[in-house]
Design a protein around this motif. Structure first.
Motif, short mmCIF file in Angstrom:
data_model
loop_
_atom_site.label_atom_id
_atom_site.label_comp_id
_atom_site.label_asym_id
_atom_site.label_seq_id
_atom_site.Cartn_x
_atom_site.Cartn_y
_atom_site.Cartn_z
N TYR A 127 -14.61 28.07 39.94
CA TYR A 127 -15.59 28.08 38.84
C TYR A 127 -15.21 29.17 37.83
CZ TYR A 127 -18.28 25.31 42.15
OH TYR A 127 -18.68 24.33 43.03
N CYS A 134 -20.09 32.74 35.08
CA CYS A 134 -20.76 33.19 36.32
C CYS A 134 -20.95 34.71 36.28
CB CYS A 134 -19.91 32.78 37.51
SG CYS A 134 -18.35 33.67 37.56
N CYS A 142 -24.26 32.35 40.09
CA CYS A 142 -23.04 32.09 40.86
C CYS A 142 -23.01 30.59 41.14
CB CYS A 142 -23.02 32.88 42.16
SG CYS A 142 -21.64 32.39 43.23
N ALA A 144 -20.80 29.00 42.94
CA ALA A 144 -20.31 28.68 44.29
C ALA A 144 -21.42 28.81 45.34
CB ALA A 144 -19.15 29.61 44.64
N ARG A 161 -24.12 38.96 44.88
CA ARG A 161 -24.13 37.99 43.78
C ARG A 161 -22.87 37.10 43.82
NH1 ARG A 161 -24.00 42.17 39.53
NH2 ARG A 161 -23.28 43.32 41.33
N ALA A 164 -16.87 35.37 46.09
CA ALA A 164 -15.42 35.11 46.04
C ALA A 164 -14.67 35.99 47.04
CB ALA A 164 -14.91 35.37 44.62
#
Ligand code: FAD
Ligand code: SF4
Length: 329
Positions: A127, A134, A142, A144, A161, A164
């Motif tokens: 993303y 994001c 977020c 994801a 938050r 990743a």
């Protein structure tokens, strides 16, 4: 976002560290350190990052080379992954670093990609890489971490938050080997233990390392303490080549009289920074190697994990990697 044209930029090719640092000070957050370009070019070609100036550091001789010193093995930030993979000293003293370097991407990429770039690269969350606004990109959501989000490759630990993960194959090895990272800027030089060099979203959601605009990683020092230790590296990915790790593991240990005297272990692909498995280290220290220890250590490896909708598989994967590392180191 306009993706028609790749943004233009000024290209500088300094041959001294002093000149490079001066240029970075001049351009501040609009400047971009450029080494092998294998992460950077993706950003530019996708039109997502648009620096005003590229400071290509590949002509700075003092950032290259691998040498033995009183402190340990010094590796210049510009050493390519293929040079690391084939270097006799690295293979002999710290074989897991050569193995990890040899598992990055493809041979073509490894010929250009540098160790400095490998550990400084940004996360691969799709993303974010696509340019969506994001949290990490300065927005307020977020993509994801939603019920429908594609989060199969995302984190199990330390989310804040952002969920990743670190994509680097060599970063967990440097944490396991207790490497030191030497960073220069126009104010001077600072050395960080690998574990402190990588930072999570709780510290700064827009960066993955301590480095700020104006900083250049100059070298990495592998301490003598871990030279020749028993060690293990393994990377699990969907494909055996040209693919990022789902989970990777690096372990270094010293065994004497059949018992583990000291051990360090770290995993990539499970949180934003390489995750040091201190619970595993505590269980292993002072114990005899064997299947009992493998089972016990495996069972604590993922303690505290918080799964997302599609990444539950990483829990047994981590546990099994720990068991395999102990068995094969
Ligand atoms: C198809 C493909 C597959 C890949 N697969 C893998 C993989 O399996 N495993 C993996 O770990 N990586 C993978 N990568 C990511 C990347 O290519 C490599 O990690 C590579 O090592 C990056 O190094 P570089 O020198 O090309 O970095 P660059 O692109 O030049 O730089 C990357 C980042 O680091 C910064 N930087 C570089 N050097 C310094 C320095 N000395 N000081 C301060 N900042 C610096 C740059 O500003 C930039 O932000 C892949 C990339 C591609 C395109
Ligand atoms: S995981 Fe992080 S990088 Fe990915 S969309 Fe969420 S905030 Fe952005």
């Amino acid at each position: 976002m306009n993706r028609d044209m790749m943004s233009s930029f000024e290209l500088f090719q300094p041959t001294t560290l002093g000149d490079a640092l001066e240029l970075l000070d001049q351009y501040e957050e609009k400047g971009w350190v450029y080494a092998g370009g294998k992460d950077s070019l993706d950003w530019f070609k996708d039109r997502v990052k648009k620096p005003e100036a590229l400071i290509d550091i590949t002509g700075i001789q003092e950032l290259g080379g691998i040498r033995e010193t009183a402190q340990g093995l010094e590796i210049g930030a510009l050493v390519t992954l293929s040079a690391l993979e084939s270097n006799a000293l690295v293979k002999q003293q710290y074989p897991i670093l050569a193995q990890a370097a040899g598992r990055v991407a493809s041979p073509q990429i490894r010929h250009a990609a540098t160790i400095g770039g490998n550990i400084s690269q940004d996360t691969r969350c799709w993303y974010y890489r696509y340019g969506l606004p994001c949290y990490r990109a300065g927005g307020n959501t977020c993509y994801a971490d939603t019920p429908e989000g594609m989060n199969r490759q995302h984190c199990l630990f330390e989310a804040d938050r952002c969920v990743a993960v670190t994509p680097s194959d060599t970063a967990p090895v440097l944490v396991a080997l207790d490497a030191r990272m030497v960073v220069r800027n126009s104010d001077g030089e600072k050395t960080y233990p690998a574990e402190e060099f990588f930072i999570g979203p709780d510290v700064d959601i827009t960066r993955m390392t301590v480095m700020q605009p104006g900083d250049i990683l100059t070298k990495i020092i592998l301490p003598k303490e871990w030279a020749g230790a028993r060690s293990y590296f393994e990377k699990v990915a969907d494909r055996q080549t040209w693919d990022f790790a789902l989970v990777n593991i690096a372990m270094a240990m010293v065994v004497s009289g059949g018992k583990v005297q000291k051990v360090r272990v770290a995993c990539g692909g499970v949180q934003c920074t390489p995750r040091r498995l201190t619970g595993v280290e505590d269980i292993m220290t002072g114990e005899a190697l064997g299947s009992d220890l493998e089972e016990m250590a495996g069972s604590v490896a993922s303690r505290g994990a918080k799964t997302l909708n599609y990444n539950h598989f990483k829990i047994p994967l981590m546990e099994n990697l720990v068991k395999r590392a102990i068995r094969n180191a």
